[in-house]
Design a protein around this motif. Structure first.
Motif, mmCIF file in Angstrom:
data_model
loop_
_atom_site.group_PDB
_atom_site.id
_atom_site.type_symbol
_atom_site.label_atom_id
_atom_site.label_comp_id
_atom_site.label_asym_id
_atom_site.label_seq_id
_atom_site.Cartn_x
_atom_site.Cartn_y
_atom_site.Cartn_z
ATOM 1 N N VAL A 56 0.841 -1.206 0.000
ATOM 2 C CA VAL A 56 0.000 0.000 0.000
ATOM 3 C C VAL A 56 0.873 1.251 0.000
ATOM 4 O O VAL A 56 0.617 2.202 -0.752
ATOM 5 C CB VAL A 56 -0.977 -0.004 1.196
ATOM 6 C CG1 VAL A 56 -1.646 1.349 1.356
ATOM 7 C CG2 VAL A 56 -2.017 -1.093 1.023
ATOM 8 N N MET A 57 1.909 1.258 0.816
ATOM 9 C CA MET A 57 2.795 2.425 0.855
ATOM 10 C C MET A 57 3.497 2.619 -0.488
ATOM 11 O O MET A 57 3.635 3.744 -0.969
ATOM 12 C CB MET A 57 3.826 2.286 1.983
ATOM 13 C CG MET A 57 3.225 2.371 3.371
ATOM 14 S SD MET A 57 2.257 3.881 3.659
ATOM 15 C CE MET A 57 3.492 5.136 3.448
ATOM 16 N N ALA A 58 3.932 1.536 -1.106
ATOM 17 C CA ALA A 58 4.569 1.627 -2.422
ATOM 18 C C ALA A 58 3.578 2.171 -3.456
ATOM 19 O O ALA A 58 3.931 3.042 -4.254
ATOM 20 C CB ALA A 58 5.102 0.263 -2.856
ATOM 21 N N ALA A 59 2.345 1.667 -3.416
ATOM 22 C CA ALA A 59 1.320 2.155 -4.350
ATOM 23 C C ALA A 59 1.056 3.643 -4.146
ATOM 24 O O ALA A 59 0.929 4.403 -5.113
ATOM 25 C CB ALA A 59 0.029 1.360 -4.179
ATOM 26 N N LEU A 60 0.989 4.060 -2.903
ATOM 27 C CA LEU A 60 0.781 5.485 -2.623
ATOM 28 C C LEU A 60 1.949 6.322 -3.120
ATOM 29 O O LEU A 60 1.755 7.388 -3.719
ATOM 30 C CB LEU A 60 0.578 5.712 -1.119
ATOM 31 C CG LEU A 60 -0.778 5.279 -0.568
ATOM 32 C CD1 LEU A 60 -0.769 5.364 0.958
ATOM 33 C CD2 LEU A 60 -1.888 6.137 -1.146
ATOM 34 N N ASN A 61 3.164 5.860 -2.886
ATOM 35 C CA ASN A 61 4.344 6.603 -3.347
ATOM 36 C C ASN A 61 4.398 6.687 -4.867
ATOM 37 O O ASN A 61 4.676 7.750 -5.433
ATOM 38 C CB ASN A 61 5.626 5.951 -2.823
ATOM 39 C CG ASN A 61 5.824 6.172 -1.349
ATOM 40 O OD1 ASN A 61 5.303 7.124 -0.771
ATOM 41 N ND2 ASN A 61 6.572 5.296 -0.715
ATOM 42 N N ILE A 62 4.117 5.575 -5.531
ATOM 43 C CA ILE A 62 4.138 5.558 -6.990
ATOM 44 C C ILE A 62 3.046 6.460 -7.550
ATOM 45 O O ILE A 62 3.273 7.230 -8.494
ATOM 46 C CB ILE A 62 4.001 4.111 -7.520
ATOM 47 C CG1 ILE A 62 5.258 3.318 -7.168
ATOM 48 C CG2 ILE A 62 3.750 4.106 -9.025
ATOM 49 C CD1 ILE A 62 5.123 1.818 -7.364
ATOM 50 N N THR A 63 1.858 6.394 -6.967
ATOM 51 C CA THR A 63 0.750 7.247 -7.409
ATOM 52 C C THR A 63 1.071 8.714 -7.185
ATOM 53 O O THR A 63 0.810 9.559 -8.046
ATOM 54 C CB THR A 63 -0.552 6.856 -6.684
ATOM 55 O OG1 THR A 63 -0.807 5.469 -6.922
ATOM 56 C CG2 THR A 63 -1.724 7.676 -7.174
#
Length: 105
Positions: A56-63
């Motif tokens: 989730v944190m990776a997805a948020l950072n990428i987004t």
């Protein structure tokens, strides 16, 4: 599942088989490598524990990075790119949901 349409990628030491059209294989592999790198960065920071939370944190950072680039005039993101990102996020959600077989990563 047809093995000719399936691509196996490794993300954070786990293998995922994803059905993908042949023309999208290299993009999927690149996306998986990128995601794996981002997730490893987060895990090595030591503040986030658990594969789900790291994802989730990776997805948020990428987004966040994608949206920030969208706001930058010289780098534009077209509708096709947004749709591809949306599709990849849906695939990740599906894999994570089907991987909830009681194992923690």
């Amino acid at each position: 599942m047809s093995s000719s349409n399936s691509v196996t990628v490794q993300i954070l030491d786990k293998e995922y088989s994803i059905i993908c059209p042949p023309e999208e294989r290299s993009n999927l592999v690149s996306a998986a490598r990128y995601l794996d790198g981002k997730m490893r960065e987060i895990r090595s920071g030591g503040k986030v524990i658990g594969a789900d939370r790291i994802a989730v944190m990776a997805a948020l950072n990428i987004t966040h990075d994608l949206l920030h680039r969208q706001d930058t005039p010289e780098i534009s993101v077209n509708g096709s790119t947004r749709e591809q990102v949306r599709d990849l996020l849906e695939r990740v959600d599906l894999v994570l949901a089907t991987d909830q077989d009681g194992s923690k990563g």
